[in-house]
Structure formats: C-alpha cells, structure tokens
Design a protein around this motif. Structure first.
Motif, short mmCIF file in Angstrom:
data_model
loop_
_atom_site.label_atom_id
_atom_site.label_comp_id
_atom_site.label_asym_id
_atom_site.label_seq_id
_atom_site.Cartn_x
_atom_site.Cartn_y
_atom_site.Cartn_z
N VAL A 122 18.77 53.95 68.54
CA VAL A 122 18.12 55.31 68.72
C VAL A 122 19.02 56.59 69.18
CG1 VAL A 122 16.23 56.36 69.84
CG2 VAL A 122 15.99 54.07 69.02
N ILE A 123 19.26 57.50 68.62
CA ILE A 123 20.08 58.51 69.28
C ILE A 123 19.41 59.90 69.04
CG2 ILE A 123 22.32 57.42 68.12
CD1 ILE A 123 21.85 59.48 65.82
N ARG A 124 19.98 60.57 70.08
CA ARG A 124 19.46 62.03 69.88
C ARG A 124 20.82 63.03 69.22
NH1 ARG A 124 18.10 63.09 74.91
NH2 ARG A 124 20.20 64.08 75.51
N THR A 125 20.62 63.87 68.32
CA THR A 125 21.50 64.78 67.91
C THR A 125 21.96 65.95 68.87
OG1 THR A 125 20.17 66.21 66.60
CG2 THR A 125 21.04 63.96 65.45
N ALA A 126 23.16 66.78 68.54
CA ALA A 126 23.50 67.93 69.55
C ALA A 126 22.31 68.78 69.60
CB ALA A 126 24.63 68.46 68.95
N ASN A 127 21.43 69.03 68.49
CA ASN A 127 20.23 69.91 68.56
C ASN A 127 19.21 69.22 69.07
OD1 ASN A 127 19.55 68.35 66.27
ND2 ASN A 127 19.46 70.11 64.85
N GLY A 128 19.19 68.16 69.55
CA GLY A 128 18.06 67.49 70.32
C GLY A 128 17.20 66.63 69.33
N ARG A 129 17.55 66.57 68.14
CA ARG A 129 16.45 65.63 67.32
C ARG A 129 16.76 64.23 67.65
NH1 ARG A 129 12.84 69.34 65.66
NH2 ARG A 129 13.88 71.01 64.51
N ILE A 130 15.69 63.58 67.40
CA ILE A 130 15.72 62.03 67.74
C ILE A 130 15.47 61.41 66.66
CG2 ILE A 130 14.80 59.97 69.03
CD1 ILE A 130 13.94 62.26 71.32
N PHE A 131 16.44 60.19 66.10
CA PHE A 131 16.34 59.50 65.18
C PHE A 131 16.36 57.95 65.70
CE2 PHE A 131 17.97 63.52 63.47
CZ PHE A 131 17.18 63.31 62.18
N ALA A 132 15.66 57.11 64.88
CA ALA A 132 15.53 55.51 65.12
C ALA A 132 15.82 55.21 63.55
CB ALA A 132 14.42 55.04 65.79
#
Length: 486
Positions: A122-132
């Motif tokens: 699970v990560i969060r991108t530089a613009n705040g989007r969260i992906f799993a």
C-alpha cells in the motif's frame, strides 16, 4: 521379488495411501485453475487450529503505511495519536494509530474473495493518492471512502506483485512486466524490460520440473492433460478400494478389477512421471534443482521472448543511488525505467526461493531485506550486507531455509520496529480476536493439502512429500509388476 511379495506391497501401500492420493489429485486440479476459484473462500473455523491467525502470523502483517493526521481518515477514526497507520497483509487492510491502540476494518470496496485481499503493498503518491495492490488487482482509495479497482492492460493471466512511486510516476510491477502511469493515474503503459548482460535464457531445473508437474510447461493443453492424469489416479484409488472390499455384487467386483488393471498398465509412464516430479518439488531434491540451471525446453512456455517472464517480484526507488531497485527471482538489479535496462547488483544479500517479503529502508538509509531466509541489512553505497539479528556478514547463497527466521513482514511506523515471523508472528500488540478466523481462499487450502502441511503441519515440507512420493512410485511400480503380461 516373488509375485506374492509384489502383491503385498501394492495392496497395503495402495490402501494406506488412497486417501492422501485422492486429496493430492483433487487439490492439484484446483491449483491448476486458480482463476476459476479465486472468489471462493473457506472459513478457518473448519480448518485445523494452526491455520487461525495468531499474534499476526501467517503474513497477516506484511507492512504498514504511515498517514499524516487529517489527510484522509480524520472523519473515519479519531484517536489520540500523532499519526494514522494502515496495516496490511494476507487478510486485507486495517486502520490503526502509531500506538496500535485499536483497529478498524479498511476493506470497504475490495472484493470479498480472500485471494483479492492478499495485499502486497500500500503506497501514497506525492499528490496524496492511496493505492493498494494484490495479485489480482490494483485498487485506488477515493470516492465515498471505498476502494475502487483500476483497470490495467495486463498480459494473459499475469498477476501483480508490487507497487511503488517516485515523483509523479506510479509503477505497478507484474510478474513479467512493469506498468507506468502519470497523474491522474487512469491509464498505464506496459513496459517489457530488456535482458540483463550475459543473459543466456537458462532457467532453474526446479522451475522446469514445477511447470512440468502442473502441465503449465505446455500451456492450457498441458494443464488439462495433467488434470486427466489426476483423474486416472482417482479411478485407480477408487477401483482398488472396491476390489479390496470385495463387494457381493460380482459384476462390480469384476469391472473394478478390469478397470484397475487396464488403466494402471496403460498409463504407468504418465502416473510415474507425475509422482516423480511431485516428489522432486520438496526437499531434499528441490534444493539441488534450485541450484542448477539448464536451457529452456524448446516449444514450451519457458521459451518466451520476454526474458523476465514470471520473474519480477519487488520494486522500490532508491534516493541514495538515484535508480529503481528491482528484486527478481534471479537476484537484485538496478533498473533504468526510462530505457527499460537493468544492471545486476553483486553485493546483494541472499533471498529465499519464495521471494522477498520485506524491502524498506532503515533510519540510516540502508535497505532491510526480509524473506524466509532471514533478515539482512544491505548498504548499497558501501557494498556490504549483514544479518539483521547477529550483525555477521550475510552468506553468499540463500541455501536451505532450515532453522532460519521466516520473515513475513515488518513495520517501522509504530513506537519500535516490528518484525513478523511467518510461523510465530510478533507480540508487539495483541491481535484483535476478530482477525483470528478471517477466511482463507480455496486455492490456498488446496495448496496446503497438496503440500501435505494440512495433515501434519510445516514439517511436511521436509518429510511428508518425500516419503509419500517414494511410496507412491513404489505402489505404482509394484502394481505394474504383478499385472504385467508376458
């Protein structure tokens, strides 16, 4: 040996093994068609007690993501803590705080199949989007506080293995390709990595035997043929048991013996091959196969134009070396994503044949690499690798995993670093009772049955299959000997 001795061996081995052989055959067919059963769950309440999650074992804790307070989850969960933390692993995703004071289910929107909830990262991108990411899909957290599946141009039957970001680039790693996207992350470009220097197309003997045993070496047609051999073994077990029970209906008795005789003699080569290859996929034979490489067999699925077919495992961006760090079944590589070129890294620590479970940096900027071969601290800048627990230099080869810590996950987002062992878990905080019996996928249950662990536990990995394989081959051969007509 005399014919009577052969007969006794065949009779009592066959009777003793019939139940296990039936289980091996049924589970093997299920393992060959994962995509058809990935939505089917099995409650852990109906499985042996050792399959319940306890103390965060079994990969329940694979990693965590630290969320800044107020970014996404303030309206969902208010806790007396500086940070909110997403904890993820083989059972899904949960929201907690940096003190792990309580846990809230964070799986809304994810498919209910346990296979879908084996979260790899699970990560969060530089613009705040969260992906799993799980093996069967990429998910984005968004509207209505739920997860939404992101469509990707995946190759046939390709499973996902990892996800990472750097700057505004989002990289999803499949088992064979890398997929790159830019904001708003709605479309992905599939990238085939170039072959490394010195690539000769050779593969491990273990992989060839593995794919031969399942039939995947020859594609779907090969799988169906192996399914047919499994069905033949089922018939041999059933007809053998009927003949042993001596039913009063003479027609049933006679037909059972006739089928058992005909099928057994005419399929002996195929049934022996399946038993032999299955026997080779567990220690001690497995170790020799893993350490040796041979040319890929022409005309098989291993002869792929993609040199990274089913080899990619983990990816991270290394700020210290300004490159992408790529972990594969062939070792570690430095990846230039723009050019799709790779360069082998020779100072890397050993990794279990099962692949990495932990790849993250410590406070000093060194990489922590955890697998079933243990945990190692890797300083890329100085080219050193040491054991995390003992501080001794890391061995050059992973070797057999006997007696080593089976690292399944790690978190540095709590008050102290947390390392989870696959079997023992971790006692950093009490595991909520509601997680004990989270469902298990039917495919994973079939894997446990097929490996023998379902019957006698983890020791089956080293003993059960080896013994059962020998017995199976001897039973088949003794049956052939007593029915052989000159």
């Amino acid at each position: 040996m005399k014919k009577g001795t052969w007969r006794k061996h065949h009779k009592w081995l066959g009777i003793g093994m019939s139940f296990f052989m039936l289980m091996f055959c049924v589970s093997g067919i299920l393992l060959n068609h994962r995509s058809l059963i990935k939505d089917v769950n099995v409650s852990r309440r109906y499985l042996p007690g050792r399959y319940e999650f306890s103390n965060w074992n079994g990969g329940l804790l694979r990693g965590t993501l630290n969320l800044d307070k107020g970014l996404v989850v303030d309206s969902l969960l208010m806790m007396d803590s500086c940070h909110h933390v997403l904890l993820y692993g083989n059972g899904g995703i949960w929201l907690t705080d940096s003190k792990a004071s309580c846990f809230k289910d964070y799986n809304e929107g994810l498919p209910t199949g346990a296979d879908y909830r084996q979260i790899r990262n699970v990560i969060r991108t530089a613009n705040g989007r969260i992906f799993a990411v799980s093996p069967f899909g990429l998910y984005r957290y968004g509207v209505h506080d739920t997860w939404h599946k992101v469509e990707m141009p995946l190759a046939d039957d390709e499973k996902l293995s990892d996800i990472a970001s750097h700057g505004d680039s989002l990289v999803v790693l499949g088992r064979s390709y890398a997929y790159v996207s830019l904001p708003p992350y709605k479309s992905f470009k599939r990238i085939q990595l170039h072959a490394p220097k010195g690539y000769d197309g050779r593969v491990t003997a273990f992989r060839i035997v593995w794919l031969f045993h399942s039939g995947e070496l020859f594609g779907m047609a090969g799988k169906l043929i192996v399914d047919g051999i499994a069905f033949i073994l089922v018939l041999l077990c059933i007809t053998g048991i009927i003949f042993w029970l001596r039913p009063k209906r003479k027609v049933l008795l006679r037909n059972s013996l006739h089928l058992h005789d005909k099928i057994g003699r005419y399929t002996i080569v195929f049934t022996l091959l399946i038993a032999l290859t299955g026997w080779c996929l567990r220690p001690p034979v497995m170790i020799a196969l893993v350490l040796n490489k041979i040319p890929a067999l022409p005309g098989t699925t291993l002869c792929s134009r993609n040199p990274w077919n089913d080899k990619l495992r983990m990816i991270r961006y290394d700020d210290s070396c300004h490159d992408w760090l790529l972990s594969t079944s062939e070792g570690f590589y430095s990846l230039n994503l723009e050019k799709a070129t790779v360069e082998s890294l020779t100072s890397a620590p050993p990794v279990s044949v099962m692949g990495l479970n932990v790849l993250q940096k410590d406070k000093e900027g060194r990489w922590l690499c955890g697998s079933f071969s243990g945990m190692f601290v890797w300083d890329r800048l100085h080219g050193t690798a040491t054991d995390y627990f003992t501080g001794k230099p890391a061995p050059k080869q992973a070797g057999a995993p006997f007696g080593k810590k089976a690292i399944a996950g790690m978190s540095q987002d709590f008050e102290a670093p947390v390392i989870a062992d696959y079997y023992e878990g971790t006692s950093f905080v009490a595991q909520p009772a509601s997680m004990n019996c989270l469902p298990m996928s039917l495919w994973n249950v079939a894997l446990e049955v097929h490996s023998g662990r379902f019957f006698i536990g983890s020791i089956a990995t080293y003993i059960f299959i080896f013994v059962m394989g020998v017995f199976a081959m001897w039973c088949l051969w003794s049956g052939y000997k007593i029915r052989l007509r000159r």
